[in-house]
Write a protein that holds these residues in place. Structure first.
Motif, short mmCIF file in Angstrom:
data_model
loop_
_atom_site.label_atom_id
_atom_site.label_comp_id
_atom_site.label_asym_id
_atom_site.label_seq_id
_atom_site.Cartn_x
_atom_site.Cartn_y
_atom_site.Cartn_z
N PRO A 236 0.84 -1.21 0.00
CA PRO A 236 0.00 0.00 0.00
C PRO A 236 0.87 1.26 0.00
CG PRO A 236 -0.74 -1.57 1.66
CD PRO A 236 0.59 -2.04 1.20
N ASN A 237 0.33 2.31 -0.57
CA ASN A 237 1.00 3.61 -0.46
C ASN A 237 0.44 4.35 0.74
OD1 ASN A 237 -1.53 4.53 -1.29
ND2 ASN A 237 -0.89 4.71 -3.44
N ALA A 238 0.79 5.62 0.87
CA ALA A 238 0.35 6.38 2.04
C ALA A 238 -1.17 6.44 2.12
CB ALA A 238 0.94 7.79 1.99
N ASP A 239 -1.84 6.64 0.99
CA ASP A 239 -3.30 6.67 1.00
C ASP A 239 -3.88 5.32 1.40
OD1 ASP A 239 -3.24 9.30 0.21
OD2 ASP A 239 -3.43 8.84 -1.93
N GLY A 240 -3.23 4.26 0.92
CA GLY A 240 -3.71 2.92 1.27
C GLY A 240 -3.61 2.64 2.75
#
Length: 695
Positions: free
Chosen positions: A677-681
């Motif tokens: 995941p990225n930061a939004d995830g």
């Protein structure tokens, strides 16, 4: 005990001593296992003195600072320093108890004060060391004398090396415990063998007979169960090993130094050593050579020849001595070689006096003159004096020693009795030997003799097999002790696996008012792929937790990655992290993971983890999140893992929360490779998990 005795003792009982040493080492390891692992952290403080500008003043200042360093090292463990430490760290202890875990030392010729703190929790040890160092610096400024021409305190203390969270326990030192235990076991084993040697030791081999008592046996006779029914092997089994051994002793007796060995008095130290059987066999062996031989039973208290040789009872030696019959009337022929046997006869009330009387000596001299060889079976030396009387009359005694029967103390007493009575010892015979000490290449069985083929000696005889068995036993015990030591070392080392994680927030274990939460899991917990913000940190901030993150990439309930995969020095499984979690003593434990386990069965491992956490942390809330995939697709095996984890959580009484996977099929919530995941995830995951925990 001489050096030779000590060497013989070690050779004879090496297995017992080795086992005692190994068991001592095992006891030391076991004792170490009962000790709580403790960690030691150290901080360094330098003491400086404001000094003048000249070389002499600088030298004086250096000497003065070293003296002050020693003074303030003593102050470091006093109440003026430790009381503020307890207050600052909110420690549940007293000054006296804390003083026992804090020490200060000054290396030689330096102004450096090294402060060491020991505690079962590594983060606490580091915090105490640093706090003590800081408060010592404050105390130095307050206690230093004021100087008019120096602004402030002329003596200063400065922290130059902060304590770090130790990665491995300082105690217990398993190797040291094992070494001291082994030494204790060795001493106990040696002491026992020395006491046993002096009090209860028995002669077993010809070497022991020589080394212990200085007696070189004329020969040895093997133990044979057939002797119970056929005591005279020379007649019943002339081709047996025992018969050949008797003939070898017969030859040795014929060539003993001296002028007259036609009269042989056989005795032993105690009863049960086989002296009568030995006398019967040697008498039969002499008769088989064609010489006139007489076997005389002078053991007038316990006669055995009638039953052993199947003779007719009646008149015997005592009857001849008292004049009730003539010698010719009392003699009985036995065997094919015309061996003459004179049994004991009527048991008298005074055997010693009868044998030592003038008439008794005359009868025995008459027998001596009449036969070429006279074999006299006499009573044991330690029991009565009869054998010594006969030995004086016929120039000595042949001592029969029963292997595994006679104690060395009994033999020494018998030899001392002979020495006091001035009775020479013609020789000794080691009887009842359990293993033939020499190869039996010249022993023939009846069947092989018929074909003219000698019986071959076995290469792997009983003695060698026993030696191999002893070595194997010692090696097996040594291996068990080594494995126990390694397992214990691994167990005590598990508590250091979270050192790096705890170092970032050492106040966790020091009574911080915020709830402490330990998060155990895989890469989603560790935060791989984001910008440094992870869902554990977001959830902890939202719920007011003080977070300890034990996330490790590529790990699971039964799966453990190497250090390169997880990015830490150690990558234990969730189950192996249990001791670290317990050491923190958290208010909340959050477990999330299982995707890396694949299709492995995690039921037993997860149940073990949850039950241990519930048992050791009864006041903590144990929360288990349903396993989530680490990529943007869900593996088929994840449902099986989730079912096993849910069942284990229910059995152990932990809270199982089904959070699903809110990032499924949202490629925009993952990094470009779709693996994390990225930061939004992570933000979406944090919101979902926070809602599940608070609902």
């Amino acid at each position: 005990m001489t050096v030779g005795d000590a060497i013989r003792l070690l050779r004879a009982h090496w297995l017992f001593i080795v086992l005692a040493t190994l068991l001592g080492a095992a006891a030391g390891i076991g004792l170490a296992a009962t000790r709580t692992p403790e960690f030691t952290a150290s901080a360094d403080v330098v003491i400086t003195v404001t000094s003048g500008q000249t070389t002499g003043e600088l030298a004086q200042g250096s000497t003065f600072s070293q003296q002050q360093a020693r003074n303030f090292a003593a102050i470091a463990t006093r109440e003026i320093v430790l009381a503020p430490v307890i207050e600052e760290l909110n420690l549940d202890t007293t000054v006296e108890r804390l003083r026992r875990s804090v020490s200060a030392s000054v290396p030689l010729n330096t102004s450096l004060v090294t402060i060491e703190a020991t505690n079962p929790e590594p983060a606490v040890a580091a915090a105490i060391a640093n706090s003590t160092a800081n408060h010592l610096a404050e105390t130095v400024a307050g206690l230093s004398p004021k100087v008019d021409d120096v602004s402030g305190s002329p003596v200063k203390a400065q922290l130059i090396e902060s304590a770090t969270v130790p990665r491995s326990p300082s105690s217990p030192n398993i190797g040291l415990f094992a070494i001291f235990g082994a030494l204790a076991g060795l001493l106990v084993g040696l002491a026992y063998q020395v006491i046993a040697e002096l009090s209860f030791a028995r002669v077993r081999t010809a070497d022991e007979l020589t080394d212990t008592l200085g007696l070189t046996p004329l020969g040895t006779i093997s133990r044979d169960r057939a002797a119970e029914t056929s005591p005279v092997a020379v007649a019943s089994a002339p081709l047996s090993v025992r018969s050949e051994q008797v003939r070898q002793i017969r030859t040795a007796l014929k060539f003993l130094p001296g002028s007259d060995h036609r009269a042989l008095v056989f005795s032993s130290a105690i009863s049960g050593e086989g002296k009568s059987t030995t006398a019967m066999n040697l008498a039969a062996a002499f008769a088989a050579e064609g010489v006139s031989t007489c076997l005389v039973e002078s053991d007038l208290r316990r006669p055995v020849l009638v039953e052993a040789l199947d003779l007719t009872g009646g008149a015997g030696l005592t009857d001849v001595i008292v004049g009730d019959c003539e010698l010719d009337d009392a003699l009985q022929p036995w065997g094919p070689d015309d061996l003459q046997v004179l049994i004991a006869g009527t048991v008298p009330p005074n055997p010693s006096e009868l044998l030592g009387s003038e008439r008794g000596r005359e009868v025995l001299d008459q027998i001596h003159r009449r036969f070429d060889v006279v074999v006299i079976d006499s009573p044991p030396l330690n029991a009565v004096t009869d054998a010594k009387v006969l030995g004086r009359q016929f120039g000595g005694i042949v001592l029969v020693v029963g292997a595994h029967r006679a104690r060395t103390a009994d033999l020494r007493r018998a030899l001392t009795a002979l020495e006091i009575a001035d009775v020479p010892l013609k020789g000794s015979i080691l009887n009842l030997v359990r293993d033939n000490p020499t190869p039996n290449a010249y022993a023939y069985s009846h069947n092989l003799a018929a074909h003219g083929a000698p019986q071959r000696a076995s290469v792997w005889d009983n003695q060698r097999l026993r030696t191999v068995g002893k070595v194997a036993l010692a090696a097996a015990v040594a291996l068990c002790v080594a494995v126990a030591g390694m397992l214990l070392s691994s167990w005590t080392g598990n508590a250091s696996n979270a050192s790096a994680s705890q170092a970032s927030s050492p106040a966790v274990a020091l009574g911080d008012p915020k709830p402490v939460a330990v998060l155990v899991g895989d890469s989603l917990v560790q935060g791989i792929g984001g910008d440094g913000t992870t869902w554990p940190s977001l959830v902890s901030a939202e719920l007011g937790w003080d977070e300890v993150n034990l996330g490790r990439a590529a790990t699971g309930y039964v799966t453990s990655a190497d250090a390169s995969a997880c990015g830490h020095d150690t990558c234990p499984t969730f189950v192996e992290m249990a001791d670290v979690v317990i050491a923190v003593d958290p208010d909340v434990v959050l477990v999330s993971g299982g995707a890396y386990d694949g299709d492995k069965d995690v039921a037993a491992a997860s149940l073990s983890l949850f039950e241990k956490l519930r048992s050791e942390l009864p006041a903590a809330r144990i929360v288990v999140l349903s396993p989530m995939p680490v990529g943007n697709t869900t593996p088929d095996t994840l449902s099986k893992t989730a079912s096993a984890v849910a069942h284990s959580a229910d059995q152990a009484g932990a809270d199982y929360l089904e959070v699903g996977f809110p990032l499924a099929h949202h490629e925009d919530l993952f990094t470009q490779d779709g693996k994390a995941p990225n930061a939004d995830g992570y933000g979406v995951l944090a919101d979902t998990i926070t809602e599940a925990i608070t609902s």
